[in-house]
Write an enzyme that holds these catalytic residues in place. Structure first.
Site, short mmCIF file in Angstrom:
data_model
loop_
_atom_site.label_atom_id
_atom_site.label_comp_id
_atom_site.label_asym_id
_atom_site.label_seq_id
_atom_site.Cartn_x
_atom_site.Cartn_y
_atom_site.Cartn_z
N ASP A 30 -9.20 -76.00 -53.33
CA ASP A 30 -8.79 -75.84 -51.93
C ASP A 30 -7.26 -75.87 -51.84
O ASP A 30 -6.60 -76.70 -52.48
CB ASP A 30 -9.40 -76.96 -51.08
CG ASP A 30 -9.38 -76.62 -49.60
OD1 ASP A 30 -10.47 -76.40 -49.03
OD2 ASP A 30 -8.28 -76.58 -49.01
N ILE A 31 -6.70 -74.99 -51.02
CA ILE A 31 -5.24 -74.89 -50.88
C ILE A 31 -4.66 -76.11 -50.18
O ILE A 31 -3.49 -76.43 -50.34
CB ILE A 31 -4.88 -73.59 -50.13
CG1 ILE A 31 -3.47 -73.13 -50.45
CG2 ILE A 31 -5.10 -73.70 -48.63
CD1 ILE A 31 -3.17 -71.70 -50.01
N ASN A 87 -19.87 -76.86 -43.97
CA ASN A 87 -19.64 -76.82 -42.53
C ASN A 87 -20.25 -75.53 -42.00
O ASN A 87 -20.13 -74.48 -42.62
CB ASN A 87 -18.14 -76.85 -42.22
CG ASN A 87 -17.50 -78.16 -42.64
OD1 ASN A 87 -18.12 -79.21 -42.57
ND2 ASN A 87 -16.26 -78.09 -43.10
N GLU A 95 -14.09 -73.02 -40.57
CA GLU A 95 -12.92 -72.21 -40.23
C GLU A 95 -12.95 -70.84 -40.88
O GLU A 95 -12.48 -69.86 -40.32
CB GLU A 95 -11.63 -72.95 -40.61
CG GLU A 95 -11.32 -74.05 -39.62
CD GLU A 95 -10.20 -74.97 -40.09
OE1 GLU A 95 -9.56 -74.66 -41.11
OE2 GLU A 95 -9.99 -75.99 -39.42
N VAL A 96 -13.46 -70.78 -42.10
CA VAL A 96 -13.53 -69.50 -42.82
C VAL A 96 -14.97 -69.00 -42.78
O VAL A 96 -15.90 -69.72 -43.20
CB VAL A 96 -13.05 -69.67 -44.28
CG1 VAL A 96 -13.18 -68.35 -45.04
CG2 VAL A 96 -11.60 -70.16 -44.32
N HIS A 100 -19.36 -71.40 -47.73
CA HIS A 100 -18.74 -72.15 -48.83
C HIS A 100 -19.17 -73.60 -48.76
O HIS A 100 -19.40 -74.14 -47.67
CB HIS A 100 -17.21 -72.05 -48.77
CG HIS A 100 -16.61 -72.44 -47.46
ND1 HIS A 100 -16.59 -71.59 -46.37
CD2 HIS A 100 -16.02 -73.60 -47.04
CE1 HIS A 100 -16.01 -72.20 -45.35
NE2 HIS A 100 -15.66 -73.43 -45.72
N HIS A 102 -17.93 -77.49 -50.00
CA HIS A 102 -16.80 -78.28 -50.48
C HIS A 102 -17.32 -79.33 -51.46
O HIS A 102 -18.30 -80.03 -51.16
CB HIS A 102 -16.15 -79.06 -49.33
CG HIS A 102 -15.59 -78.22 -48.22
ND1 HIS A 102 -14.23 -78.10 -48.01
CD2 HIS A 102 -16.18 -77.49 -47.25
CE1 HIS A 102 -14.02 -77.33 -46.95
NE2 HIS A 102 -15.19 -76.95 -46.46
P1 5GP Z 1 -13.99 -74.90 -43.58
O1 5GP Z 1 -13.21 -75.67 -42.56
O2 5GP Z 1 -14.20 -73.46 -43.15
O3 5GP Z 1 -15.26 -75.57 -44.01
O4 5GP Z 1 -13.10 -74.89 -44.88
C1 5GP Z 1 -12.20 -73.88 -45.19
C2 5GP Z 1 -11.35 -74.41 -46.32
O5 5GP Z 1 -10.69 -73.32 -46.92
C3 5GP Z 1 -10.25 -75.38 -45.86
O6 5GP Z 1 -10.42 -76.64 -46.53
C4 5GP Z 1 -8.95 -74.68 -46.25
O7 5GP Z 1 -7.96 -75.58 -46.72
C5 5GP Z 1 -9.41 -73.71 -47.32
N1 5GP Z 1 -8.61 -72.48 -47.41
C6 5GP Z 1 -8.27 -71.67 -46.37
N2 5GP Z 1 -7.54 -70.64 -46.81
C7 5GP Z 1 -7.42 -70.79 -48.16
C8 5GP Z 1 -6.78 -70.02 -49.19
O8 5GP Z 1 -6.16 -68.98 -48.95
N3 5GP Z 1 -6.88 -70.50 -50.46
C9 5GP Z 1 -7.57 -71.63 -50.77
N4 5GP Z 1 -7.59 -72.00 -52.05
N5 5GP Z 1 -8.18 -72.38 -49.82
C10 5GP Z 1 -8.12 -71.97 -48.54
#
Ligand code: 5GP
Ligand code: ZN
Length: 115
Positions: A30-31, A87, A95-96, A100, A102
């Site tokens: 994760d970034i 999520n 968010e994405v 996915h 975690h």
């Molecule tokens: P969500 O909130 O959708 O469950 O998690 C999305 C995750 O993707 C977040 O923890 C965020 O830090 C990670 N993320 C978003 N954009 C990028 C990216 O460009 N590269 C990487 N490695 N992680 C990302």
């Protein structure tokens, strides 16, 4: 899928720190990690959310869990414990819009969530 950030990561258009890959899943760090170990495990094919899965994704979802377990061991958080989180949707903090999971570990997690 065009304009999906995780599809771009999977096809190499956007660089990432790869943790694992096989025919079905791709895992990368994760970034914006919220713990010492924070890895995202994603299907290679674009599926938006957990709501978009069905019986045909049974093997894929199982593989995501097994990859999580194996990475937890590889990153030495298996014994102390870790969290496997998906999520889903707005209230779930997704968010994405590419399914996915975690893998989060390396410190006591209490009741923190991701996102
Ligand atoms: P969500 O909130 O959708 O469950 O998690 C999305 C995750 O993707 C977040 O923890 C965020 O830090 C990670 N993320 C978003 N954009 C990028 C990216 O460009 N590269 C990487 N490695 N992680 C990302
Ligand atoms: Zn995608």
């Amino acid at each position: 899928m065009d304009n999906c950030i995780f599809c771009k990561i999977i096809n190499g258009e956007i660089p990432s720190k790869v943790a694992y890959e096989d025919e079905f899943v791709f895992a990368f760090h994760d970034i914006n990690p919220i713990a010492p170990v924070h890895i995202l495990i994603v299907p290679r094919t674009h599926i938006s959310t957990l709501n978009d899965t069905g019986p045909e994704q049974k093997a894929l979802l199982g593989q995501m869990a097994l990859v999580c377990k194996n990475l937890a061991r590889q990153y030495n958080v298996d014994e102390k414990g870790y969290r496997f989180v998906i999520n889903c949707g707005e209230d779930g903090g997704q968010e994405v819009q590419h399914l996915h999971a975690h893998l989060i570990g390396g410190r006591p997690l209490g009741d923190i969530a991701t996102g």
